[in-house]
Design a protein around this motif. Structure first.
Motif, PDB file in Angstrom:
ATOM      1  N   GLY A 231      23.675 -25.497 -30.829  1.00 20.25           N
ATOM      2  CA  GLY A 231      23.729 -24.739 -29.582  1.00 20.25           C
ATOM      3  C   GLY A 231      24.102 -23.290 -29.760  1.00 20.25           C
ATOM      4  O   GLY A 231      24.207 -22.548 -28.759  1.00 20.25           O
TER       5      GLY A 231
ATOM      6  N   PHE B 182      24.781 -22.556 -26.125  1.00 17.05           N
ATOM      7  CA  PHE B 182      23.831 -23.061 -25.111  1.00 17.05           C
ATOM      8  C   PHE B 182      23.297 -22.002 -24.143  1.00 17.05           C
ATOM      9  O   PHE B 182      22.164 -22.109 -23.689  1.00 17.05           O
ATOM     10  CB  PHE B 182      24.440 -24.205 -24.298  1.00 17.05           C
ATOM     11  CG  PHE B 182      24.939 -25.327 -25.147  1.00 17.05           C
ATOM     12  CD1 PHE B 182      24.065 -26.076 -25.935  1.00 17.05           C
ATOM     13  CD2 PHE B 182      26.304 -25.634 -25.210  1.00 17.05           C
ATOM     14  CE1 PHE B 182      24.535 -27.119 -26.729  1.00 17.05           C
ATOM     15  CE2 PHE B 182      26.772 -26.662 -25.995  1.00 17.05           C
ATOM     16  CZ  PHE B 182      25.892 -27.410 -26.762  1.00 17.05           C
TER      17      PHE B 182
ATOM     18  N   ALA C 205      21.273 -27.479 -23.433  1.00 18.24           N
ATOM     19  CA  ALA C 205      22.089 -28.515 -24.067  1.00 18.24           C
ATOM     20  C   ALA C 205      21.396 -29.863 -23.962  1.00 18.24           C
ATOM     21  O   ALA C 205      21.421 -30.682 -24.894  1.00 18.24           O
ATOM     22  CB  ALA C 205      23.470 -28.560 -23.413  1.00 18.24           C
TER      23      ALA C 205
END
Length: 603
Positions: A39, A65, A87
């Motif tokens: 992420g 993210f 995510a």
């Protein structure tokens, strides 16, 4: 869609896709960024930084993210970065499309974006990263919000309107309606199925059944022409028939193609009831005006005739109203009465209510005497006209004139008869003492005075003051300082007028010969009043004359007052011979409520 990598170049392509942003992405209006499998943001383009309002740190564990400061969902609730579409794609390897989310910038401003994410996998199918493309839709959502607000406002407005409003598609199928429509129809139509109109039945204004494809809405759609105020009636489930006016209008899209129609139905039940009541009232008034024997007319402020009923047309010798419409009414008035007629007409048109008489000369030359009552009538332009009711009194006036002629003739003959009687008495009684002859003549004179007064009033009665003054004048007049009279000017019946005149003559003659008026200092008070129970009480009181004593015998005058006249008057009469002066009291009931004679107040 996930990005699939071939065996030969998979690792190299994936490494390059996650390492740097392609330069062409900076010139695109859409925002884009990529994250590795953990992420961490690997790169982002210029538009992404603009929408975030910041530039996040690349490959930082703290920036995972998403590079936004804060995120909110469509209900303004906070969204954690670990719960973002990015995510989700990293966690599941699946794509996301069209997710709406609000980005809150560090300066507090915000924008709404639509997000699309896709995972990047290697040749083993393992997720090694993901790409997020998002674009701003704030203006679009604001426009949609405003559109929904306008649509809601329009819907609320339609529901608030008392008129029934509904819409159809191009085939006439009802697609919307307000509650006023349901109240009018008495039934709720089926959306998308009921065609042309939501009522149970339709009728033409004359009561014939109307097919639904003939109703105003169907005609407007078929002809593609709006219709203004088409009248019809609808049948409700409760059996009522409701008249209405329809205002259907076709609707067209931007290409000019028919898209549907809107219709407004106005309930005219009360209007129809009002029209029926008005028609009935007008018919009733016309019947009254046409059957009344009096002339009813409306004369405009300029003196021109605006209306006349049948009786009036007959009076002026007109065959119909068209023959005299707009004529100057004053031209029908006798020349000697035109000035007075014009004055009265002007006063009525100024707001007065008047009654007067005039003669008119009809179209055929016939002369009539008219008694008219005029009142102001407001016209539509605010001016006042004369509304007059006139009665033909020609026969009444002729009868009155004939009656007056007969009364005058009778009066003349009675006077002649009295004169003959007086002449005969003087010749027959010339050997009798003078005072006897004068007494008889005086009585005839008193009788003539009463007769003259009654003749002047057409024998309807006489004013008591006139009776008193007439009798006193017959004795050569009187000095108000010595003979004082006081009392209301009552109207008395003919018989009472004659009886009272005879009584007053006897009292006056006695006072001049023997009583208070026989010297220079005596006085007489003659007073009368109406007491309870409609009783007229007259009192003659003398003082200051020669001493008075009880006579040895009652004379003719005394006997006539106390007995004869008392019986004729239906009352009583008494004479008292007091030393200081004679007193006579006469009481007689009136025929009705005490009525003041015209002309004056008291004596």
């Amino acid at each position: 869609m996930n990005v699939e990598l071939s065996e030969g170049g998979a690792r190299e392509w994936a490494a390059q896709a996650l390492q740097t942003s392609p330069r062409m992405l900076d010139v695109l209006p859409v925002a884009a960024y990529a994250c590795d499998s953990e992420g961490r943001i690997r790169w982002f383009n210029r538009r992404a930084a603009e929408l975030w309002g910041r530039e996040p740190e690349v490959d930082a564990d703290e920036e995972r993210f998403c590079g936004a400061h804060r995120l909110l969902d469509d209900e303004n609730r906070p969204v954690a970065h670990a719960a973002t579409p990015m995510a989700f794609s990293l966690r599941t390897g699946r794509e996301t499309h069209g997710t709406e989310i609000t980005i809150v910038r560090p300066d507090g401003s915000s924008t709404v974006v639509e997000v699309h994410t896709a995972a990047i996998t290697d040749q083993d199918g393992q997720v090694v990263g993901a790409i997020n493309c998002f674009h701003e839709i704030t203006r679009q959502r604001e426009a949609e919000r405003k559109f929904r607000a306008v649509e809601r406002h329009a819907r609320d407005l339609l529901e608030a309107l008392p008129a029934a409003i509904y819409t159809t598609d191009a085939e006439g199928r009802i697609v919307s309606f307000n509650q006023a429509s349901v109240r009018l129809w008495g039934i709720e139509p089926e959306i998308g199925a009921t065609r042309w109109c939501g009522s149970q039945a339709l009728f033409w204004p004359d009561g014939r059944s109307m097919a639904f494809d003939e109703c105003p809405m169907a005609v407007a759609i078929q002809t593609r022409q709006a219709i203004q105020g088409a009248e019809a009636a609808l049948g409700r489930p409760d059996g009522r028939r409701v008249p209405f006016l329809a205002y259907p209008m076709p609707l067209f899209d931007d290409a000019g193609q028919l898209s549907g129609a809107v219709n407004m139905l106005v309930d005219i039940t009360e209007l129809k009831a009002g029209e029926a009541a008005l028609a009935e009232s007008e018919a009733r008034q016309r019947a009254i005006l046409q059957t009344t024997p009096e002339c009813v007319k409306i004369v405009g402020p300029n003196g021109h005739l605006r209306y006349m009923n049948a009786a009036g047309l007959e009076m002026i010798g007109a065959d119909d109203y068209a023959q005299v419409e707009g004529v100057r009414v004053i031209d029908l008035v006798a020349p000697e009465h035109r000035a007075a007629w014009q004055e009265h007409h002007d006063r009525v048109c100024s707001g007065e209510q008047l009654a007067w008489e005039f003669d008119l000369i009809g179209l055929r030359g016939e002369r009539r005497s008219m008694e008219t009552h005029g009142a102001a009538l407001a016209l539509a332009d605010g001016r006042l006209a004369q509304l007059a009711v006139s009665r033909d009194v020609t026969a009444r006036k002729r009868a009155f004139e004939h009656q007056q002629f007969l009364i005058n003739e009778l009066n003349h003959r009675v006077k002649n008869t009295l004169a003959i009687v007086q002449g005969l008495a003087q010749q027959s009684f010339r050997d009798l003492p003078r005072d006897l002859r004068e007494g008889f003549s005086g009585r005839l004179g008193a009788l003539a005075v009463a007769h003259d007064l009654l003749t002047r009033e057409q024998w309807q009665g006489a004013a008591l003051q006139d009776v008193v003054h007439g009798v006193l004048a017959g004795h050569g007049g009187w000095d108000p300082a010595r003979l004082r009279t006081e009392g209301p000017n009552l109207a008395v019946a003919p018989q009472r007028a004659v009886s009272l005149a005879m009584a007053l003559h006897e009292l006056c003659t006695n006072a001049i010969k023997y009583g208070a008026l026989s010297n220079r200092t005596g006085q007489v008070d003659l007073c009368w009043a109406v007491e309870a129970d409609r009783l007229l009480r007259l009192r003659w009181e003398e003082r200051g004359g020669p001493p008075v004593g009880e006579p040895a015998r009652r004379g003719f005058g005394t006997r006539m007052i106390e007995h004869g006249l008392a019986r004729e008057l239906g009352g009583s009469a008494s004479i008292s011979f007091r030393p200081e002066g004679l007193v006579c009291v006469i009481e007689t009931p009136l025929d009705g409520p005490a009525r003041t004679a015209p002309g004056s107040g008291t004596a």
